[in-house]
Design a protein around this motif. Structure first.
Motif, mmCIF file in Angstrom:
data_model
loop_
_atom_site.group_PDB
_atom_site.id
_atom_site.type_symbol
_atom_site.label_atom_id
_atom_site.label_comp_id
_atom_site.label_asym_id
_atom_site.label_seq_id
_atom_site.Cartn_x
_atom_site.Cartn_y
_atom_site.Cartn_z
ATOM 1 N N PRO A 1 49.599 59.137 66.301
ATOM 2 C CA PRO A 1 49.742 58.716 67.702
ATOM 3 C C PRO A 1 48.917 57.480 68.061
ATOM 4 O O PRO A 1 49.191 56.824 69.064
ATOM 5 C CB PRO A 1 49.272 59.937 68.503
ATOM 6 N N ASP A 2 47.935 57.144 67.235
ATOM 7 C CA ASP A 2 47.116 55.958 67.477
ATOM 8 C C ASP A 2 47.682 54.709 66.810
ATOM 9 O O ASP A 2 47.108 53.631 66.948
ATOM 10 C CB ASP A 2 45.687 56.191 66.988
ATOM 11 N N CYS A 3 48.781 54.854 66.086
ATOM 12 C CA CYS A 3 49.364 53.728 65.348
ATOM 13 C C CYS A 3 50.576 53.189 66.099
ATOM 14 O O CYS A 3 51.354 53.947 66.663
ATOM 15 C CB CYS A 3 49.771 54.186 63.947
ATOM 16 N N VAL A 4 50.739 51.866 66.121
ATOM 17 C CA VAL A 4 51.882 51.236 66.794
ATOM 18 C C VAL A 4 52.846 50.583 65.797
ATOM 19 O O VAL A 4 53.785 49.905 66.212
ATOM 20 C CB VAL A 4 51.417 50.188 67.834
ATOM 21 N N ASN B 1 54.969 44.029 63.662
ATOM 22 C CA ASN B 1 53.826 44.774 63.128
ATOM 23 C C ASN B 1 52.566 43.923 62.955
ATOM 24 O O ASN B 1 51.601 44.359 62.341
ATOM 25 C CB ASN B 1 54.193 45.447 61.807
ATOM 26 N N THR B 2 52.571 42.713 63.540
ATOM 27 C CA THR B 2 51.332 41.927 63.562
ATOM 28 C C THR B 2 50.452 42.340 64.740
ATOM 29 O O THR B 2 49.406 41.740 64.974
ATOM 30 C CB THR B 2 51.608 40.405 63.612
ATOM 31 N N GLU B 3 50.883 43.338 65.465
ATOM 32 C CA GLU B 3 50.045 43.999 66.463
ATOM 33 C C GLU B 3 49.781 45.393 65.924
ATOM 34 O O GLU B 3 50.704 46.084 65.510
ATOM 35 C CB GLU B 3 50.765 44.129 67.806
ATOM 36 N N LEU B 4 48.516 45.799 65.921
ATOM 37 C CA LEU B 4 48.189 47.121 65.421
ATOM 38 C C LEU B 4 46.991 47.682 66.158
ATOM 39 O O LEU B 4 46.384 47.008 66.983
ATOM 40 C CB LEU B 4 47.958 47.105 63.906
ATOM 41 N N VAL B 5 46.686 48.938 65.865
ATOM 42 C CA VAL B 5 45.547 49.603 66.504
ATOM 43 C C VAL B 5 44.481 49.851 65.448
ATOM 44 O O VAL B 5 44.773 50.354 64.361
ATOM 45 C CB VAL B 5 45.982 50.938 67.165
ATOM 46 N N ARG B 6 43.264 49.465 65.776
ATOM 47 C CA ARG B 6 42.092 49.736 64.926
ATOM 48 C C ARG B 6 41.015 50.338 65.807
ATOM 49 O O ARG B 6 40.713 49.793 66.867
ATOM 50 C CB ARG B 6 41.544 48.450 64.306
ATOM 51 N N ARG B 7 40.490 51.453 65.351
ATOM 52 C CA ARG B 7 39.417 52.146 66.087
ATOM 53 C C ARG B 7 39.770 52.329 67.573
ATOM 54 O O ARG B 7 38.951 52.102 68.451
ATOM 55 C CB ARG B 7 38.104 51.412 65.923
ATOM 56 N N GLY B 8 41.020 52.696 67.812
ATOM 57 C CA GLY B 8 41.456 52.995 69.167
ATOM 58 C C GLY B 8 41.790 51.792 70.038
ATOM 59 O O GLY B 8 42.139 51.959 71.198
ATOM 60 N N GLN B 9 41.687 50.579 69.495
ATOM 61 C CA GLN B 9 41.971 49.385 70.294
ATOM 62 C C GLN B 9 43.090 48.575 69.652
ATOM 63 O O GLN B 9 43.144 48.410 68.434
ATOM 64 C CB GLN B 9 40.724 48.514 70.406
ATOM 65 N N CYS C 1 48.137 55.127 57.229
ATOM 66 C CA CYS C 1 47.959 56.328 58.065
ATOM 67 C C CYS C 1 48.112 57.634 57.297
ATOM 68 O O CYS C 1 47.498 58.632 57.655
ATOM 69 C CB CYS C 1 48.934 56.311 59.234
ATOM 70 N N GLY C 2 48.961 57.645 56.293
ATOM 71 C CA GLY C 2 49.199 58.886 55.544
ATOM 72 C C GLY C 2 47.941 59.428 54.894
ATOM 73 O O GLY C 2 47.633 60.620 55.001
ATOM 74 N N ASN C 3 47.182 58.573 54.231
ATOM 75 C CA ASN C 3 45.947 59.019 53.578
ATOM 76 C C ASN C 3 44.902 59.447 54.594
ATOM 77 O O ASN C 3 44.144 60.377 54.350
ATOM 78 C CB ASN C 3 45.382 57.922 52.666
ATOM 79 N N ARG C 4 44.851 58.784 55.726
ATOM 80 C CA ARG C 4 43.912 59.189 56.782
ATOM 81 C C ARG C 4 44.224 60.597 57.254
ATOM 82 O O ARG C 4 43.337 61.414 57.463
ATOM 83 C CB ARG C 4 43.978 58.223 57.961
ATOM 84 N N ASN C 5 45.507 60.887 57.416
ATOM 85 C CA ASN C 5 45.914 62.212 57.856
ATOM 86 C C ASN C 5 45.570 63.253 56.803
ATOM 87 O O ASN C 5 45.070 64.327 57.133
ATOM 88 C CB ASN C 5 47.413 62.222 58.160
ATOM 89 N N LYS C 6 45.834 62.944 55.544
ATOM 90 C CA LYS C 6 45.506 63.876 54.461
ATOM 91 C C LYS C 6 44.003 64.133 54.409
ATOM 92 O O LYS C 6 43.561 65.271 54.245
ATOM 93 C CB LYS C 6 46.003 63.319 53.114
ATOM 94 N N ALA C 7 43.212 63.086 54.549
ATOM 95 C CA ALA C 7 41.752 63.241 54.514
ATOM 96 C C ALA C 7 41.273 64.077 55.696
ATOM 97 O O ALA C 7 40.396 64.933 55.545
ATOM 98 C CB ALA C 7 41.075 61.870 54.520
ATOM 99 N N ALA C 8 41.849 63.860 56.873
ATOM 100 C CA ALA C 8 41.455 64.636 58.057
ATOM 101 C C ALA C 8 41.809 66.100 57.874
ATOM 102 O O ALA C 8 41.018 66.985 58.225
ATOM 103 C CB ALA C 8 42.127 64.072 59.304
ATOM 104 N N ARG C 9 42.997 66.382 57.330
ATOM 105 C CA ARG C 9 43.389 67.783 57.082
ATOM 106 C C ARG C 9 42.465 68.426 56.065
ATOM 107 O O ARG C 9 42.079 69.584 56.200
ATOM 108 C CB ARG C 9 44.836 67.846 56.590
#
Length: 193
Positions: A155-158, A20-28, A176-184
């Motif tokens: 789907p954007d998270c690795v 998990n030291t590899e991750l996605v930020r702003r689509g990259q 990611c959970g809070n981001r999803n809640k905020a988007a909903r």
């Protein structure tokens, strides 16, 4: 107040936290271990988390330039296998053999340090670190936890995690959970206006 780590420590397992030291930020995709200094920072954090012994840290600092490429390659191997397992594939005999081989290259001995019995690998420091991580994976397999490995529902998270309850969807509510809640919430707000 404790400073937050730049590393997402969402599993409590050194092997998964390494992947998990590899991750996605702003689509990259971003590699949080793109330098020897960052690897050393991560090892120090693993020591604070109780996954890595102080006795090995000094040796790791001195040999970090030898450790770095092997650990990054080992991380890639683990990621490929962990993602396959999270996709429902069985744990391969090949990865089991490889993990056992890594431990054989740096087998464990016991030492008493500050009245605490420590299980320490012997060999070069790079092999010692990989042996510790390989042992962590084998312990996850033994406890039937690796079979509960999941990918984040974003789907954007690795990021990968162990779903103990069978209901967990997100790598972490904070990430990611809070981001999803905020988007909903924003979507509902938009639909109601």
């Amino acid at each position: 107040m404790k400073e937050e780590s730049k590393f997402p420590l969402i599993t409590g397992n050194i092997a998964l936290d390494l992947v998990n030291t590899e991750l996605v930020r702003r689509g990259q995709r971003h590699d949080l271990l793109h330098s020897e200094g960052e690897l050393l920072e991560w090892l120090k954090l693993m020591r604070e988390q109780g996954c890595f012994y102080e006795l090995l840290l000094d040796e790791a600092e001195e040999q970090i330039h030898f450790i770095f490429p092997d650990l990054i390659n080992f991380r890639a191997l683990l990621r490929a296998n962990f993602e396959a397992i999270a996709d429902g594939k069985a744990i391969s005999d090949l990865i089991l053999s490889l993990l056992e081989d890594r431990i054989e290259q740096a087998p464990f001995i016991y030492k008493l340090h500050n009245n605490k019995l420590l299980s320490l690998p012997i060999g070069s420091i790079g092999r010692k670190i990989i042996s510790i991580i390989a042992l962590d994976v084998l312990k996850l397999i033994e406890a039937n936890k690796l079979q509960k490995l999941k990918k984040c529902s974003n789907p954007d998270c690795v990021l990968l995690f162990i779903d103990e309850t069978g209901r967990r969807k997100w790598c972490s509510m904070k990430i990611c959970g809070n981001r999803n809640k905020a988007a909903r919430f924003q979507q509902k707000k938009f639909e109601n206006s």
